[in-house]
Design an enzyme around this catalytic site. Structure first.
Site, mmCIF file in Angstrom:
data_model
loop_
_atom_site.group_PDB
_atom_site.id
_atom_site.type_symbol
_atom_site.label_atom_id
_atom_site.label_comp_id
_atom_site.label_asym_id
_atom_site.label_seq_id
_atom_site.Cartn_x
_atom_site.Cartn_y
_atom_site.Cartn_z
ATOM 1 N N SER A 219 24.369 2.595 -27.368
ATOM 2 C CA SER A 219 25.172 3.773 -27.544
ATOM 3 C C SER A 219 25.121 3.889 -29.022
ATOM 4 O O SER A 219 25.553 2.722 -29.776
ATOM 5 C CB SER A 219 26.622 3.106 -26.805
ATOM 6 O OG SER A 219 27.693 3.632 -27.738
ATOM 7 N N HIS B 270 19.258 11.516 -30.331
ATOM 8 C CA HIS B 270 20.207 11.549 -29.716
ATOM 9 C C HIS B 270 20.337 12.798 -28.814
ATOM 10 O O HIS B 270 20.146 13.993 -29.349
ATOM 11 C CB HIS B 270 21.424 11.320 -30.443
ATOM 12 C CG HIS B 270 22.809 10.901 -29.883
ATOM 13 N ND1 HIS B 270 23.446 11.840 -29.327
ATOM 14 C CD2 HIS B 270 23.166 9.558 -29.461
ATOM 15 C CE1 HIS B 270 24.386 11.342 -28.510
ATOM 16 N NE2 HIS B 270 24.248 9.936 -28.563
ATOM 17 N N HIS C 255 26.630 5.801 -22.011
ATOM 18 C CA HIS C 255 25.674 4.599 -22.311
ATOM 19 C C HIS C 255 26.578 3.208 -22.212
ATOM 20 O O HIS C 255 27.045 2.478 -22.972
ATOM 21 C CB HIS C 255 25.285 4.598 -23.638
ATOM 22 C CG HIS C 255 24.407 5.873 -23.947
ATOM 23 N ND1 HIS C 255 24.672 6.721 -24.994
ATOM 24 C CD2 HIS C 255 23.334 5.924 -23.259
ATOM 25 C CE1 HIS C 255 23.529 7.463 -24.911
ATOM 26 N NE2 HIS C 255 22.899 7.226 -23.887
ATOM 27 N N SER D 161 32.105 4.819 -25.216
ATOM 28 C CA SER D 161 31.888 4.882 -23.777
ATOM 29 C C SER D 161 31.982 3.463 -22.962
ATOM 30 O O SER D 161 31.569 3.106 -22.185
ATOM 31 C CB SER D 161 30.422 5.139 -23.570
ATOM 32 O OG SER D 161 29.675 4.469 -24.610
ATOM 33 N N GLU E 295 23.036 14.605 -27.977
ATOM 34 C CA GLU E 295 23.800 15.657 -28.489
ATOM 35 C C GLU E 295 23.006 16.434 -29.327
ATOM 36 O O GLU E 295 23.019 17.786 -29.361
ATOM 37 C CB GLU E 295 25.133 14.945 -28.935
ATOM 38 C CG GLU E 295 26.200 15.900 -29.601
ATOM 39 C CD GLU E 295 27.170 15.354 -30.530
ATOM 40 O OE1 GLU E 295 27.614 14.206 -29.939
ATOM 41 O OE2 GLU E 295 27.412 15.888 -31.319
#
Ligand code: SF4
Length: 571
Positions: free
Chosen positions: A223, A129, A45, A267, A131
């Site tokens: 992010s 999200h 991100h 990130s 993940e």
């Protein structure tokens, strides 16, 4: 005089290992494969990094159906995906590369093992999200996502439950959720799966935010982990801002702020943090010490503009001419300086990652890319023109090294770009080019190519410049710039890199000791031996300390040539 302004950058700032690993994987694929490369969702991100990857033909898709050319490679990003989605992707017959972070894989395994034993899974994280969506796929249909302890109350009573955290979750939120989960589950397994890099980042953020007047959180607005860091800082610091780029900082923000802390999401590349640090120093420091600020800016101009590199190359030429016993000629110093300056500035213009012009570069060049290329061509042509006086062989070799250095960053037809795939090729090419211009050309002019002193100087210069280039690679890699196997450091890893550099130190020192012992230019050998102490210090600093920001690192590396030249002059 006002209060001293203190700006601290989080030690843990920069790409996390999972992001680094995913980026390295796609870059290696882009280098070695002719296929198109797609990532399932943006790799990280961060807009600036995504733009850089696009320039390398690495594009993000939201679904496999968007890929028309099935002879492509699809990369699963660090967040991971549900197992059934992975199986579906592989059934398309496309090459699938898994870049899931090993720490996320560990959570997936934890959930899978518990689910097989009949545990329901409670994931503390953001349900949207990527993940968490991936983790849900391992729960065998018995998974619940909660964003904190409050939502646990809405869950049904569970016989056996395993509570896990999204890897970037806040520690106290997870622990509070686990306490709440004990009330609804007869048997509860608590798996604190917040990853270590996140824990360190959050610990440091909490400690330093408390004591700060202003916290700058750098990272993509989309992010999740950056947003979480921002929330932590907002609770603790007097003033907190979340920015993506340095130009979002305004002078008013720094009014009354004497303790400033800069942190960043997992990130955010380090080179972006360096740009923010530079801007913060400029805005906050102006009021404190304009003179210091001007001096720092002037120095930056010298290093960023590649002038310091030119001086380093001229200094090395001076040392080599002394070793060769040649009368020092300004022509050779100029030739080597122009050669190094030309290649350095041309390569800087096409750098990926830190390419956006900063204040120093903007001042040097209005359109820095076009004008630095023009300057590079002009200075390179002048260096080669000067080399022509030594005969057509020297002229052609100088032209070869210069052209190879200029064309190195570009994809060439007829498979010539394969040279760049060779591990450490950039360091070897740079060392050969400098050794030729700084040692071979003056040696040929003075004593002939085969004289012992010319060969010694070429060897000496090659090893020193190889070390310089490797250390530049270390600095670039630590700045999270897009670098690949063409750098020795990236190809060999930290252990072998430092082992090699220490071996070079021992070899060079042994040569100088034997020269001194043999009575061959003993004073010069003794002086250069003293200079090797700086080399040793540099190695130890890079090996054991935090790698400094890029300008400082480059200054420290190139200064070794100035020190050797000063010692050679004194001898
Ligand atoms: S935040 Fe942690 S788990 Fe996530 S990619 Fe980075 S290192 Fe891996």
């Amino acid at each position: 005089m006002g209060e001293r302004i203190q700006i601290t950058v989080a030690k843990s700032a920069g790409f996390c290992p999972g992001v680094k690993n995913a980026i390295d994987k796609v870059l290696e694929l882009a280098k070695h494969s002719q296929k198109h490369i797609y990532t399932l969702g943006p790799l990280i991100h961060n807009k600036q990094v995504i733009e850089t990857l696009k320039e390398k033909n690495i594009n993000a898709v939201n679904s496999v159906d968007e890929i028309k050319d099935k002879n492509a490679i699809l990369v699963i990003r660090a967040h991971g995906i549900p197992p059934e989605e992975e199986a579906a992707l592989r059934s398309h017959g496309m090459e699938v590369v898994d870049a899931t972070c090993p720490l996320v894989k560990h959570v997936q395994e934890n959930i899978r093992e518990h689910a097989q034993k009949g545990y329901a899974t409670i994931i503390v994280g953001d349900r949207d999200h990527a993940e968490v969506i991936g983790l849900m796929g391992y729960t065998q249909g018995k998974g619940y996502v909660v964003n904190g302890p409050e939502e646990i109350k809405d869950l049904p009573r569970l016989e056996k439950a395993n509570i896990v955290a999204q890897t970037t979750q806040e520690g106290h939120v997870f622990l509070a959720a686990a306490d709440e989960a004990r009330k609804i589950a007869r048997e509860l397994a608590v798996s604190n799966t917040i990853c270590n890099p996140t824990r360190q980042r959050q610990k440091e953020t909490v400690e330093l935010s408390r004591d700060s007047d202003l916290v700058i959180v750098v990272g993509g607005k989309n992010s999740a982990n950056t947003a979480r860091l921002f929330q932590i800082c907002e609770r603790l610091a007097k003033k907190t801002v979340h920015i993506e780029k340095e130009d979002e900082l305004k002078a008013a923000l720094f009014e009354g702020a004497s303790k400033i802390f800069i942190t960043a999401g997992a990130s955010t590349p380090s080179w972006m943090i360096e740009k923010v640090l530079e801007k913060a120093r400029e805005l906050a420091g102006r009021a404190e010490s304009p003179l210091l600020e001007k001096l720092a800016f002037g120095w930056k101009l010298l290093v960023t503009g590649s002038l310091y590199t030119a001086v380093a190359a001229a200094s090395l030429t001076y040392v080599c001419m002394k070793l060769e016993g040649a009368p020092v000629s300004g022509k050779f110093l100029l030739m080597a300086g122009l050669f190094a300056f030309s290649l350095h500035i041309a390569n800087r213009a096409v750098e990926k990652g830190a390419a956006a012009p900063d204040r120093a570069r903007k001042l040097l060049f209005v359109d820095y890319r076009a004008q630095s290329r023009f300057t590079a061509m002009l200075c390179g042509a002048l260096a080669i023109f000067l080399s022509a006086a030594l005969g057509w062989k020297v002229f052609l070799t100088a032209a070869f090294f210069w052209s190879a250095g200029m064309l190195y960053p570009y994809k060439l037809p007829l498979g010539f770009e394969k040279f760049g795939n060779f591990p450490a090729s950039k360091d070897i090419l740079t060392a050969l080019g400098w050794a030729f211009m700084c040692a071979y050309a003056p040696g040929l002019w003075h004593g002939g190519a085969l004289s012992n002193s010319t060969q010694l100087a070429v060897f000496f210069a090659f090893l020193l410049v190889f070390t310089r280039s490797v250390l530049f690679g270390v600095s670039h890699a630590h700045s999270d710039m897009i670098v690949g196997n063409e750098n020795f450091y990236k190809a060999a890893g930290p252990r072998l890199t430092y082992f090699t550099l220490f071996a070079i130190f021992i070899l060079l020192s042994a040569i100088l000791i034997s020269l001194k012992g043999a009575g061959w230019k003993p004073e010069l050998a003794a002086s250069l031996l003293t200079g090797m102490l700086y080399y040793l210090g540099l190695m130890l600093f890079f090996c054991f300390s935090r790698i400094p920001e890029r300008i400082t690192a480059e200054t420290l590396i190139d200064t070794q040539f100035l020190i050797l030249a000063a010692l050679a002059w004194k001898a």
